[in-house]
Motif scaffolding. Sequence first.
Motif, PDB file in Angstrom:
ATOM      1  N   PHE A 204       0.810  -1.210   0.000  1.00 52.38           N
ATOM      2  CA  PHE A 204       0.000   0.000   0.000  1.00 52.38           C
ATOM      3  C   PHE A 204       0.851   1.272   0.000  1.00 52.38           C
ATOM      4  O   PHE A 204       0.307   2.377  -0.083  1.00 52.38           O
ATOM      5  CB  PHE A 204      -0.954   0.006   1.197  1.00 52.38           C
ATOM      6  N   LYS A 205       2.150   1.129   0.092  1.00 50.41           N
ATOM      7  CA  LYS A 205       3.028   2.292   0.015  1.00 50.41           C
ATOM      8  C   LYS A 205       3.156   2.715  -1.457  1.00 50.41           C
ATOM      9  O   LYS A 205       3.216   1.882  -2.352  1.00 50.41           O
ATOM     10  CB  LYS A 205       4.421   1.974   0.587  1.00 50.41           C
ATOM     11  N   ASN A 206       3.189   4.010  -1.686  1.00 45.89           N
ATOM     12  CA  ASN A 206       3.286   4.557  -3.051  1.00 45.89           C
ATOM     13  C   ASN A 206       2.164   4.066  -3.962  1.00 45.89           C
ATOM     14  O   ASN A 206       2.346   3.917  -5.170  1.00 45.89           O
ATOM     15  CB  ASN A 206       4.649   4.227  -3.682  1.00 45.89           C
ATOM     16  N   TYR A 207       1.012   3.820  -3.372  1.00 45.87           N
ATOM     17  CA  TYR A 207      -0.150   3.413  -4.181  1.00 45.87           C
ATOM     18  C   TYR A 207      -0.447   4.499  -5.207  1.00 45.87           C
ATOM     19  O   TYR A 207      -0.295   5.694  -4.944  1.00 45.87           O
ATOM     20  CB  TYR A 207      -1.362   3.180  -3.283  1.00 45.87           C
ATOM     21  N   GLN A 208      -0.862   4.100  -6.393  1.00 46.42           N
ATOM     22  CA  GLN A 208      -1.085   5.027  -7.497  1.00 46.42           C
ATOM     23  C   GLN A 208      -2.566   5.389  -7.618  1.00 46.42           C
ATOM     24  O   GLN A 208      -3.447   4.572  -7.360  1.00 46.42           O
ATOM     25  CB  GLN A 208      -0.618   4.392  -8.809  1.00 46.42           C
ATOM     26  N   ASP A 209      -2.812   6.625  -8.038  1.00 48.02           N
ATOM     27  CA  ASP A 209      -4.177   7.097  -8.279  1.00 48.02           C
ATOM     28  C   ASP A 209      -4.170   7.935  -9.548  1.00 48.02           C
ATOM     29  O   ASP A 209      -3.678   9.062  -9.548  1.00 48.02           O
ATOM     30  CB  ASP A 209      -4.679   7.918  -7.084  1.00 48.02           C
ATOM     31  N   THR A 210      -4.685   7.360 -10.627  1.00 49.87           N
ATOM     32  CA  THR A 210      -4.838   8.118 -11.864  1.00 49.87           C
ATOM     33  C   THR A 210      -6.287   8.595 -11.928  1.00 49.87           C
ATOM     34  O   THR A 210      -7.215   7.789 -11.904  1.00 49.87           O
ATOM     35  CB  THR A 210      -4.503   7.259 -13.100  1.00 49.87           C
ATOM     36  N   ILE A 211      -6.458   9.916 -11.964  1.00 52.56           N
ATOM     37  CA  ILE A 211      -7.792  10.517 -11.892  1.00 52.56           C
ATOM     38  C   ILE A 211      -8.259  10.845 -13.303  1.00 52.56           C
ATOM     39  O   ILE A 211      -7.644  11.665 -14.003  1.00 52.56           O
ATOM     40  CB  ILE A 211      -7.776  11.775 -11.014  1.00 52.56           C
ATOM     41  N   LEU A 212      -9.323  10.191 -13.722  1.00 54.64           N
ATOM     42  CA  LEU A 212      -9.872  10.378 -15.058  1.00 54.64           C
ATOM     43  C   LEU A 212     -10.943  11.463 -15.002  1.00 54.64           C
ATOM     44  O   LEU A 212     -11.955  11.312 -14.319  1.00 54.64           O
ATOM     45  CB  LEU A 212     -10.460   9.067 -15.570  1.00 54.64           C
ATOM     46  N   LEU A 213     -10.694  12.564 -15.704  1.00 58.30           N
ATOM     47  CA  LEU A 213     -11.592  13.716 -15.649  1.00 58.30           C
ATOM     48  C   LEU A 213     -12.729  13.536 -16.650  1.00 58.30           C
ATOM     49  O   LEU A 213     -12.705  14.038 -17.765  1.00 58.30           O
ATOM     50  CB  LEU A 213     -10.810  15.004 -15.914  1.00 58.30           C
ATOM     51  N   VAL A 214     -13.726  12.811 -16.203  1.00 57.56           N
ATOM     52  CA  VAL A 214     -14.888  12.518 -17.049  1.00 57.56           C
ATOM     53  C   VAL A 214     -15.710  13.778 -17.285  1.00 57.56           C
ATOM     54  O   VAL A 214     -16.232  14.012 -18.366  1.00 57.56           O
ATOM     55  CB  VAL A 214     -15.753  11.426 -16.385  1.00 57.56           C
ATOM     56  N   ASP A 215     -15.812  14.607 -16.258  1.00 60.71           N
ATOM     57  CA  ASP A 215     -16.599  15.832 -16.347  1.00 60.71           C
ATOM     58  C   ASP A 215     -15.918  16.903 -15.505  1.00 60.71           C
ATOM     59  O   ASP A 215     -15.904  16.820 -14.283  1.00 60.71           O
ATOM     60  CB  ASP A 215     -18.027  15.581 -15.848  1.00 60.71           C
ATOM     61  N   LYS A 216     -15.349  17.912 -16.155  1.00 61.05           N
ATOM     62  CA  LYS A 216     -14.592  18.946 -15.451  1.00 61.05           C
ATOM     63  C   LYS A 216     -15.464  20.085 -14.947  1.00 61.05           C
ATOM     64  O   LYS A 216     -14.993  21.003 -14.282  1.00 61.05           O
ATOM     65  CB  LYS A 216     -13.504  19.506 -16.358  1.00 61.05           C
ATOM     66  N   GLY A 217     -16.748  20.057 -15.268  1.00 64.60           N
ATOM     67  CA  GLY A 217     -17.640  21.139 -14.857  1.00 64.60           C
ATOM     68  C   GLY A 217     -17.982  21.076 -13.382  1.00 64.60           C
ATOM     69  O   GLY A 217     -17.658  20.116 -12.688  1.00 64.60           O
ATOM     70  N   SER A 218     -18.665  22.110 -12.913  1.00 66.45           N
ATOM     71  CA  SER A 218     -19.103  22.132 -11.523  1.00 66.45           C
ATOM     72  C   SER A 218     -20.170  21.071 -11.291  1.00 66.45           C
ATOM     73  O   SER A 218     -20.972  20.768 -12.176  1.00 66.45           O
ATOM     74  CB  SER A 218     -19.679  23.513 -11.167  1.00 66.45           C
ATOM     75  N   LYS A 219     -20.175  20.543 -10.068  1.00 71.56           N
ATOM     76  CA  LYS A 219     -21.163  19.522  -9.724  1.00 71.56           C
ATOM     77  C   LYS A 219     -22.568  20.130  -9.697  1.00 71.56           C
ATOM     78  O   LYS A 219     -22.744  21.287  -9.325  1.00 71.56           O
ATOM     79  CB  LYS A 219     -20.838  18.923  -8.352  1.00 71.56           C
TER      80      LYS A 219
END
Length: 360
Positions: A204-219
Amino acid sequence: MTDKDFIPSTYTTDKTEGKVTYKSPSNIALVKYWGKKEHQIPANPSISFTLDICATTTTVSYKKLKNKASDFSFELLFEGKPKEDFKPKISTFLKRTEPYLPFLKAYHFTIETSNSFPHSSGIASSASGMSALALCLMELERELNPNMDSDFFKRKASFLARLGSGSACRSIKGDLMQWGAHKDTLNSSDLFAIKYPYKVHPVFKNYQDTILLVDKGSKQVSSSLGHNLMHDHPFAEQRFDQAHKNLTKLKRIFEEGNLLEFIKIVESEALTLHAMMMTSMPYFILIKPNTLEIINKIWDFRASSNTHVSFTLDAGANVHVLYPENEKEKVYQFISNELVAYCENGQYICDQIGKGAKKL
């Protein structure tokens, strides 16, 4: 500790003016916090990975007024420009924190802030923003009270950040942070986050998180409104109980490095969060068709590749793709080949677990 422990008695020095800058990261919850009580107290405990790249940098310049003002005196610049619609949230934060920072009306503040990621798109910008601001104000309090020790400084910064945004309390430190009273976690508290106190397997050290920006608009729906809808939610108590049980299960999972069980809990938590939104009154859906396409692609790839890639979601459409560092090359190739096409303008962020906020 109680909230009274964070009320200062006296200050030993004076400070007429100065400037301080902090860079504070966002975080991604594994067990989700959804629903809150009065005074920003969580309805259930949560645990999160602190991120690294996704961060807010905030500079606070302060100058002492000739006389203490009747209201808070501040100006706000977001990415170099005045941002009037941010000011009410800052005012609310200052009002909530004034009992613990009694100097606030004695100064004029210029707050300059910027994000390394799109604001209001489900990447917890309030977590990084409020934690950075809390740290800057704490730095001024440390100038007024130089004897303050480092542990108390960070604990109070987490306590204050919570008053601006609940999840912000988990962004002060890293890498695995827990917030909310939980019977199976030593020293856990509703008032501030703690560094996860038990053994964590190296996977669990240096676990990776690639964030896919499906919708960049305001919620469409703010997190604050979503939290409030849990008050009369028909499944609220079951959800809160589930969060407690999942945290208990994670203790052994983290210790043993059991990625298969980790994936089950993390993905279930993400889907439960959105199930709560879909079954509240009024109900709402923040996931998009491309969010579902990505989830199904992840499930198919995990089955065919024998990797441990998984997903989680915040209160938005974007997908956090989680995977251990030793599978980075294989999973990243999959992301590039098959998932980026579902992102708005092909945009995504490669992030990983970080160590918390830094003074610049």
